[in-house]
Design an enzyme around this catalytic site. Structure first.
Site, PDB file in Angstrom:
ATOM      1  N   ARG A   7      -3.166  11.932  -3.081  1.00  0.00           N
ATOM      2  CA  ARG A   7      -2.432  11.002  -3.397  1.00  0.00           C
ATOM      3  C   ARG A   7      -1.378  10.959  -3.907  1.00  0.00           C
ATOM      4  NH1 ARG A   7      -5.178   6.437  -7.270  1.00  0.00           N
ATOM      5  NH2 ARG A   7      -6.947   7.486  -8.190  1.00  0.00           N
ATOM      6  N   GLU A  55      -0.594  -5.991   5.775  1.00  0.00           N
ATOM      7  CA  GLU A  55      -0.353  -4.693   5.991  1.00  0.00           C
ATOM      8  C   GLU A  55       0.657  -4.491   7.580  1.00  0.00           C
ATOM      9  OE1 GLU A  55      -2.530  -6.171   5.064  1.00  0.00           O
ATOM     10  OE2 GLU A  55      -3.320  -4.803   3.366  1.00  0.00           O
ATOM     11  N   PHE A  80      -6.836  -0.373   5.753  1.00  0.00           N
ATOM     12  CA  PHE A  80      -5.812  -1.671   6.136  1.00  0.00           C
ATOM     13  C   PHE A  80      -4.336  -0.635   6.415  1.00  0.00           C
ATOM     14  CE2 PHE A  80      -7.343  -2.806   1.996  1.00  0.00           C
ATOM     15  CZ  PHE A  80      -8.301  -2.958   2.616  1.00  0.00           C
ATOM     16  N   HIS A 106      -7.425   6.577  -0.637  1.00  0.00           N
ATOM     17  CA  HIS A 106      -8.678   5.857  -0.375  1.00  0.00           C
ATOM     18  C   HIS A 106      -9.444   5.703   1.341  1.00  0.00           C
ATOM     19  CE1 HIS A 106      -6.766   4.748  -4.449  1.00  0.00           C
ATOM     20  NE2 HIS A 106      -7.799   3.948  -4.347  1.00  0.00           N
ATOM     21  N   ASP A 114     -16.277   0.990  -4.857  1.00  0.00           N
ATOM     22  CA  ASP A 114     -15.699  -0.065  -4.067  1.00  0.00           C
ATOM     23  C   ASP A 114     -16.809  -0.598  -3.486  1.00  0.00           C
ATOM     24  OD1 ASP A 114     -13.568  -0.744  -5.532  1.00  0.00           O
ATOM     25  OD2 ASP A 114     -12.179   0.035  -4.530  1.00  0.00           O
TER      26      ASP A 114
END
Lengths: 312, 269
Positions: A7, A55, A80, A106, A114
Site C-alpha cells: 500500500r 464506496e 469494498f 487490505h 480484522d
C-alpha cells in the site's frame, strides 16, 4: 530482507506522479490512513477528495473526474472496492471504459485480526471477469510502486490489489514491470510455480527447499492477472510439464482458475493450486493465518510433490 | 429556441420516441415522454454544447441517470445534430449504436453509460467536481427518475454534492409518480422530496414539468445558485402526450404495436 507494505508503494507512486502531473487526483472512502492515500492528501490537499463511507459513490465520482480529464486513483479496502461497488465498477467504469484507477488495499488474509469481513479473498474472481479492466497484483513494495505508475499510463480502468502487511522486497528498482507480461523470478525445468502477490515470496522460498531435494522449480510472478500472460504459462506447461499456482485468494475464480483455463486450452498439464478453498478468512495474526490456510512455502512444497506424482 | 419553438420541438421529440419504440418493438415510452419537455428545454435552450464537436471541452455535461429513457436522449441528440435522424429507427437492433440503454462507447453525445439505476448522479458529482477543480465554467445536469431515488447511491451522491459545494450541478427529478410496480408512494415512499434534498444541503425548486416557461426559469435559477447544488423536482405525467399512455404504469417498459403507434402519432400531429 527489507519489508514494506505494498500500500505504501501505491501512495509513493501517487505522490511522485502528483508532483509532475496536475491531473493526478486521489479519492478515498474514510480509509485514507489505512490505504495510505493520506500521504497524497498531505502533499496535495486540493487534489484529494474524501467521499466518506460511501464506496459506490466513490467509484461514481472517480468516473466523473476521469471524464473531465483527470486521472483519479480511488482507494478503499479491496472488499469494498471489488465487492460493495462491483456493479459501479462494471457498468459505470468498465462498460464506459473510463480512465479510473482503483487501489484495493487490505486484500487477502494478511489483513489479519480484522477477520473475514475485511479479508478480500474474492477480488480476483470479481475483477477478472470485467471487460476493459486491467488487474494488477504486485508482490512487493517496489512492484506496487511500479504497478501504480504503470496504471496511470494505461488508458482505461485499472484495479491494483494492495496489502496491509509489510512484505519482503524481492524485486529491485531495475526489475522491469510491463503490464501483461509475467516475470520469470527463477529458472527451473522440473515444475513451474506460478504465483502472485504475497505468494511470490513463499514460492521462491519453496524453490530453495525443493532444490535441496533435487527438484528444480521455475518461479513466475504473475503481477498482471488480466490481461494474463498466456505465453509464459503455455511455455511453462510445455517445458516443465507440471504447474502449481499460488495465491493469497480463493482458488476458485482466482489465479488457479485463470492459469488452468490457459493450460487446458493450450497445453494440458497437471495443475495443483495453493490458495484458499471455498472458505472465508478468520481472525488471527497474519503469520498465523498464512499457516492456518496452508499458504506457506512448506505448503507449496507439498503441492509440488503432489503434482509431480501426477506428471506423466 | 424560444418557448413557442420549444413546444414544436418537444412534439417532434415525442413523435421520434413513438416511432423509435414502434420500430424497435420494445423499450420505455412512459418515462421518455414524461421527461420530454424537461429534455427539450435543456437541449434546445439551456445546455451549451456543439453537436458537431461532441468532445468540445467547454460543453455543459448531461448525464441520463435513468438510462432506460434512452429514447428521449437519442431523439434530443439526433434532433440537435449529433447523428442522423434516420439512425433513430435502429434503436435496440443488433449492431446499432443505439443500445437499449445509453452506451458512451457507441454513441456520440452520451457522456457515460447508464442503465443501472442510481449511478448517474455520482458521475455528475465527479464531473462537477472536475469542472470546479479546473475552474471551468461548465454546468452539469443529471436527470433522475423518482423511483430511482430509492437507490441508496443517490443519497450518497446527494450528500457529497453539497459537501463539495457543487453549485454547478443541477439534478432534475422526473417526478411522474409511477414506477414499474405502481405508485411510487405505494412501492416505497420517497416523499417529501424537496425537504429531503434541502436537508441534504441542496436548493430545491418545484415546478410543473410540462410547462416550458417554468422549466427554463428553473434552469436559470439553478445557474444563479451559490455554494449549493440545485434539484429541480418536476411534477410530470408518465406517457405525457399520448392519451392512452398517460399516467399508466403499464406503459413503463412496453412498446406500442403498429396500430397503437399510428394512433399515438396521430395524437402528436
Amino acid at each position: 530482507m527489507e519489508k514494506k507494505a505494498t500500500r505504501y508503494g501505491y501512495s509513493e507512486a501517487l505522490i511522485e506522479m502528483g508532483a509532475v502531473n496536475k491531473n493526478i487526483v486521489a479519492l478515498d472512502a474514510d480509509l485514507s490512513r489505512s490505504t495510505s492515500s493520506e500521504l497524497f492528501k498531505n502533499k496535495f490537499p486540493e487534489r484529494f477528495f474524501n467521499i466518506g463511507v460511501a464506496e459506490q459513490n466513490l467509484l461514481g465520482v472517480a468516473a466523473g473526474l476521469s471524464l473531465m480529464g483527470k486521472i483519479p486513483f480511488a482507494s478503499t479496502y479491496s472488499v469494498f472496492a471489488s465487492g460493495r461497488a462491483w456493479e459501479q465498477l462494471r457498468t459505470t467504469i468498465c462498460y464506459s471504459n473510463l480512465n479510473v484507477k482503483i487501489g484495493g488495499s487490505h486484500g487477502g488474509v494478511l489483513t489479519g485480526p480484522d477477520g473475514a469481513s475485511h479479508q478480500a479473498l474474492e477480488e480476483f474472481a470479481l475483477t477478472r471477469v470485467l471487460p476493459n479492466l486491467t488487474v494488477l497484483v504486485p508482490c512487493d513494495f517496489l512492484e506496487a510502486k511500479k504497478a501504480t505508475l504503470a496504471a496511470a499510463e494505461i488508458k482505461g480502468p485499472v484495479y491494483i490489489r494492495l496489502g496491509r502487511e509489510p512484505l519482503p522486497i524481492l524485486t529491485t528498482r531495475e526489475t522491469p514491470f510491463i503490464p501483461g507480461q509475467g516475470l520469470l523470478m527463477k529458472e527451473g525445468k522440473d515444475i513451474t510455480i506460478i504465483a502472485c502477490g504475497s505468494l511470490v515470496f513463499e514460492s521462491l522460498q519453496a524453490a530453495v527447499l525443493l532444490e535441496k531435494e533435487n527438484i528444480n522449480a521455475r518461479v513466475i510472478n504473475i503481477h498482471t492477472l488480466k490481461p494474463l500472460d498466456e505465453k509464459i504459462i503455455i511455455a511453462a506447461a510445455r517445458e516443465t510439464g507440471a504447474i502449481i499456482t499460488a495465491e493469497e485468494h480463493e482458488i476458485y475464480g482466482g489465479l488457479g482458475s485463470a492459469v488452468s483455463e490457459v493450460v487446458v486450452k493450450n497445453y494440458p498439464a497437471p495443475v495443483e493450486m495453493v490458495g484458499l478453498e471455498d472458505t472465508f478468512g478468520t481472525s488471527g495474526s497474519p503469520e498465523e493465518l498464512m499457516r492456518f490456510f496452508h499458504l506457506k512455502d512448506t505448503d507449496i512444497v507439498i503441492a509440488v510433490k503432489k503434482v509431480l506424482a501426477r506428471k506423466g | 429556441m424560444d418557448i413557442a419553438q420549444l413546444k414544436v420541438q418537444a412534439k417532434k421529440i415525442r413523435r421520434d420516441i413513438i416511432k423509435m419504440l414502434g420500430e424497435a418493438g420494445s423499450g420505455h415510452p412512459g418515462g421518455s415522454l414524461s421527461a420530454t419537455d424537461l429534455m427539450t428545454g435543456l437541449f434546445f435552450n439551456t445546455l451549451r454544447h456543439r453537436p458537431k464537436e461532441p468532445h468540445w471541452p467547454g460543453r455543459d455535461r448531461f448525464v441520463l441517470s435513468k438510462g432506460h429513457c434512452a429514447p428521449v436522449l437519442y431523439a434530443c441528440l439526433a434532433e440537435s445534430g449529433y447523428f442522423p435522424l434516420a439512425q433513430l429507427l435502429t434503436l435496440r437492433q443488433l449492431g446499432s449504436c443505439l443500445q437499449g440503454h445509453p452506451s458512451c462507447q457507441d454513441v456520440s453525445g452520451v457522456e457515460v453509460s447508464t442503465g443501472s439505476l442510481g449511478m448517474g448522479l455520482s458521475v455528475a458529482v465527479g464531473l462537477a467536481l472536475g469542472a470546479k477543480l479546473d475552474q471551468k465554467d461548465v454546468r452539469v445536469f443529471c436527470l433522475v427518475g423518482d423511483g430511482e431515488l430509492q437507490e441508496g447511491q443517490i443519497w450518497e451522491a446527494t450528500m457529497s454534492a453539497s459537501h463539495y459545494r457543487l453549485d454547478n450541478l443541477c439534478c432534475i427529478v422526473d417526478n411522474n409518480d409511477l414506477q414499474i410496480d405502481g405508485r411510487v408512494k405505494e412501492v416505497m415512499n420517497i416523499y417529501p422530496l424537496a425537504d429531503k434534498f434541502k436537508a441534504f444541503g441542496w436548493q430545491a425548486i418545484e415546478i410543473e414539468g410540462h410547462d416550458l416557461k417554468q422549466i427554463l426559469a428553473a434552469y436559470a435559477a439553478a445557474a444563479r445558485s451559490k455554494e449549493k447544488p440545485t434539484v429541480i423536482i418536476a411534477r410530470t405525467v408518465k406517457g405525457k402526450g399520448v392519451s392512452f399512455m398517460e399516467d399508466q404504469e403499464d406503459w413503463h417498459g412496453k412498446a406500442p404495436n403498429k396500430e397503437l403507434t399510428a394512433k399515438a402519432l396521430k395524437e402528436l400531429e
